[in-house]
Design an enzyme around this catalytic site. Structure first.
Site, PDB file in Angstrom:
ATOM      1  N   ASP A   9       0.837  -1.377   0.242  1.00  0.00           N
ATOM      2  CA  ASP A   9      -0.067   0.057   0.153  1.00  0.00           C
ATOM      3  C   ASP A   9       0.909   1.442  -0.047  1.00  0.00           C
ATOM      4  O   ASP A   9       0.615   2.070   0.628  1.00  0.00           O
ATOM      5  CB  ASP A   9      -0.822   0.131   1.199  1.00  0.00           C
ATOM      6  CG  ASP A   9      -1.992  -1.073   1.276  1.00  0.00           C
ATOM      7  OD1 ASP A   9      -2.041  -1.905   0.407  1.00  0.00           O
ATOM      8  OD2 ASP A   9      -2.705  -1.309   1.984  1.00  0.00           O
ATOM      9  N   LYS A 107      -7.131  -5.024  -2.888  1.00  0.00           N
ATOM     10  CA  LYS A 107      -7.875  -5.480  -1.739  1.00  0.00           C
ATOM     11  C   LYS A 107      -8.799  -4.447  -1.164  1.00  0.00           C
ATOM     12  O   LYS A 107      -8.634  -3.129  -1.543  1.00  0.00           O
ATOM     13  CB  LYS A 107      -6.858  -5.982  -0.646  1.00  0.00           C
ATOM     14  CG  LYS A 107      -5.958  -4.895  -0.266  1.00  0.00           C
ATOM     15  CD  LYS A 107      -4.847  -5.374   0.868  1.00  0.00           C
ATOM     16  CE  LYS A 107      -3.969  -4.444   1.376  1.00  0.00           C
ATOM     17  NZ  LYS A 107      -4.666  -3.345   2.096  1.00  0.00           N
ATOM     18  N   CYS A 152      -1.766  -2.883   7.723  1.00  0.00           N
ATOM     19  CA  CYS A 152      -1.807  -3.525   6.666  1.00  0.00           C
ATOM     20  C   CYS A 152      -0.519  -4.299   6.416  1.00  0.00           C
ATOM     21  O   CYS A 152      -0.527  -5.667   6.148  1.00  0.00           O
ATOM     22  CB  CYS A 152      -2.129  -2.854   5.057  1.00  0.00           C
ATOM     23  SG  CYS A 152      -3.802  -2.687   5.032  1.00  0.00           S
TER      24      CYS A 152
HETATM   25  C1  VGL Z   1      -4.594   0.469   5.788  1.00  0.00           C
HETATM   26  C2  VGL Z   1      -6.366   1.291   7.316  1.00  0.00           C
HETATM   27  C3  VGL Z   1      -7.259   1.231   6.200  1.00  0.00           C
HETATM   28  C4  VGL Z   1      -3.214  -0.001   5.531  1.00  0.00           C
HETATM   29  C5  VGL Z   1      -5.661   0.533   4.796  1.00  0.00           C
HETATM   30  O1  VGL Z   1      -2.842   0.326   4.468  1.00  0.00           O
HETATM   31  O2  VGL Z   1      -2.513  -0.098   6.703  1.00  0.00           O
HETATM   32  N1  VGL Z   1      -5.117   1.037   6.931  1.00  0.00           N
HETATM   33  N2  VGL Z   1      -6.872   0.638   5.058  1.00  0.00           N
END
Ligand code: VGL
Ligand code: ZN
Length: 199
Positions: A9, A107, A152
């Site tokens: 991410d 995702k 994540c």
């Molecule tokens: C994430 C919170 C919500 C992350 C993704 O990438 O850690 N955290 N969505």
């Protein structure tokens, strides 16, 4: 088979100025790029929510980001709207070397279930398909880096270890949200699952 690199991410919404900006989130990009250049297998993950996703506080009248809610699959933190499919915030940081990626796994596209982990949605049973992909390529050793360490990255690392992978997380190439001690909890859970933390 050498160790595959999974980059979690590295998207604008998790970088400073983004909707869910992680402090110094962008500073890890050059170091991650060096790893990407050397890795035999590179997989990127991309948080990819439809507008109105149930993990967004805005989908629950009277709730604010960081509030908790009970979902059918258990407690869920509510977040600001982030990584909405096709938005700038959902795009990878422009400096991230995406061309060498063998696979990009998205995702969080299920409107009713959040997905921190690259392997399973937050119901802990709906698979993303990454495990099947790695198995069919004969990959059993993983290195994880990216954002955010305590959500994540940690969920992905824990699931991977429980699935039987040899998992390393390079903490120096991750940055945390750190909501109510979530970083300490995440570290403890990763260690208990048998993840090796490097820093
Ligand atoms: C994430 C919170 C919500 C992350 C993704 O990438 O850690 N955290 N969505
Ligand atoms: Zn998300």
């Amino acid at each position: 088979m050498p160790r595959a690199l999974i980059v979690i991410d590295v998207q604008y919404d998790f970088c400073p100025g983004g909707a869910l900006g992680v402090a110094d989130g962008d500073t890890i990009v050059p170091g991650i790029n060096r790893r990407i250049e050397d890795a035999p297998v590179v997989i990127l993950t991309q948080d990819w929510h439809p507008a109105g996703h149930l993990s967004f506080a805005s989908s629950h009248p009277g709730k604010a980001p960081a509030d908790m809610i009970d979902m059918p699959y258990g407690p869920q933190v509510l977040w600001p709207d982030h990584c909405v499919q096709g938005s700038h915030g959902a795009a990878f940081h422009e400096d991230l070397l995406t061309d060498p990626a063998d696979m990009i796994i998205r995702k969080g596209y299920n409107p009713e279930i959040d997905s921190y982990s690259a392997f399973f949605e937050n119901d802990r049973e709906t698979a993303t398909g990454l495990h099947g992909y790695l198995q069919s390529r004969g990959i059993s050793r993983l290195m994880l880096v990216g954002l955010a360490t305590d959500f994540c990255v940690a969920y992905s690392a824990e699931d991977a270890a429980q699935l039987g992978y040899d998992v390393q997380v390079d903490i120096s190439l991750c940055r945390a949200i750190d909501l109510d001690g979530s970083m300490a909890t995440a570290k403890a859970r990763m260690l208990a699952a048998g993840v090796t933390l490097l820093d």
